[in-house]
Design a protein around this motif. Structure first.
Motif, PDB file in Angstrom:
ATOM      1  N   SER A   1       0.837  -1.215   0.000  1.00 41.56           N
ATOM      2  CA  SER A   1       0.000   0.000   0.000  1.00 41.56           C
ATOM      3  C   SER A   1       0.866   1.256   0.000  1.00 41.56           C
ATOM      4  O   SER A   1       0.555   2.235  -0.686  1.00 41.56           O
TER       5      SER A   1
ATOM      6  N   ASP B   1      -5.500  -1.070  -5.068  1.00 44.94           N
ATOM      7  CA  ASP B   1      -4.999  -1.703  -3.852  1.00 44.94           C
ATOM      8  C   ASP B   1      -6.003  -2.767  -3.404  1.00 44.94           C
ATOM      9  O   ASP B   1      -7.068  -2.444  -2.889  1.00 44.94           O
ATOM     10  N   GLU B   2      -5.650  -4.000  -3.605  1.00 44.30           N
ATOM     11  CA  GLU B   2      -6.488  -5.147  -3.237  1.00 44.30           C
ATOM     12  C   GLU B   2      -7.949  -5.012  -3.667  1.00 44.30           C
ATOM     13  O   GLU B   2      -8.848  -5.071  -2.830  1.00 44.30           O
TER      14      GLU B   2
HETATM   15 MG   LIG Z   1      -2.128  -2.831   1.995  1.00 45.52          MG
END
Ligand SMILES: [Mg+2]
Ligand SMILES: Nc1ncnc2c1ncn2[C@@H]1O[C@H](COP(=O)(O)OP(=O)(O)O)[C@@H](O)[C@H]1O
Length: 235
Positions: free
Chosen positions: A51, A152-153
């Motif tokens: 991140s 992000d994910e």
């Molecule tokens: Mg992360």
């Protein structure tokens, strides 16, 4: 390609303080990160720095760190991260135009923690729409123009079928000249043919093949025999 390499130069920094203490950030300072395919997945354990890295890439490119698209910059008063301030790019001609002019800049930052908020702001997640449905609406409505798309994910909100749909959008995006950088734990997403996979960890950053990914191996073994794993965590 939009960006071909990311790097950062920092004169004096406290190596024990975040983000300079994170091994992948140290490697970024030492060697930089080359992008050799239009889609790059970043994989690695929780806390490895995925991140930190994707946020800095999005910020450095001029996308709102809160998440959202190129036409919604700095809507919040959340400033750039220290790394986001210092990150620089070697860009392809199209990317250079985007870095040089806010009007030419295209892209989207889908940040897991604040995605709903960002999507709501852009009209993609009205009341009554689930997190995942909001994501799908954004992919369908926003993942169109060549630009830099940072995620992000995204799988956190998506079903198996929706993850497959996302891959279809990424494929189309790349064919139109877009570029994607995506942090993920998903064995499904990372299987996209032609994508680069970069493992983030104590070693810093290194390229890995999908077949050799630990997360793929774990999923394969878990699905074959869940008890082999569960006996370690259940009484
Ligand atoms: Mg992360
Ligand atoms: N804003 C912050 N301030 C201080 N430390 C942070 C901050 N954000 C993340 N960290 C730390 O940096 C490390 C990497 O975090 P993160 O990039 O979120 O990892 P990942 O996304 O791979 O799980 C972790 O040890 C985390 O606690």
């Amino acid at each position: 390609m939009i960006i071909e390499r990311a790097y950062a130069h920092v004169a004096a920094h406290d190596e024990d303080a975040w983000p300079w203490s994170v091994p992948c950030v140290r490697l970024l300072l030492e060697e930089g990160l080359r992008f050799t395919a239009p889609v790059t997945f970043l994989v690695g354990e929780n806390g490895s720095g995925k991140s930190t890295l994707v946020e800095a890439l999005a910020e450095g490119f001029g996308l709102d760190s809160w998440g959202g698209s190129h036409d919604w910059r700095y809507a919040t008063d959340r400033g750039k991260s220290v790394l986001g301030e210092r990150i620089r790019f070697d860009a392809a001609p199209r990317g250079r135009r985007m870095l040089g002019s806010r009007a030419a800049r295209k892209g989207f930052f889908l940040r897991a923690e604040t995605a709903l908020d960002a999507l709501d702001r852009e009209g993609f997640a009205p009341d009554g729409m689930s997190h995942g449905e909001g994501f799908l609406a954004a992919f369908r409505g926003k993942f169109l123009e060549p630009g830099l798309y940072v995620m992000d994910e995204p799988e956190a909100a998506l079903s198996f079928t929706s993850c497959l749909e996302l891959l279809g959008h990424l494929d189309q995006l790349v064919k139109r000249g877009g570029q994607v950088v995506c942090a993920t734990h998903s064995p499904l997403l990372t299987a996209l043919p032609g994508a680069d996979i970069v493992e983030v960890g104590e070693h810093g950053l290194r390229r890995v093949e999908w077949r050799e990914l630990e997360l793929v191996d774990h999923w394969r073994r878990y699905l074959a025999d869940p008890r082999a794993y569960l006996r370690h965590v259940l009484e």
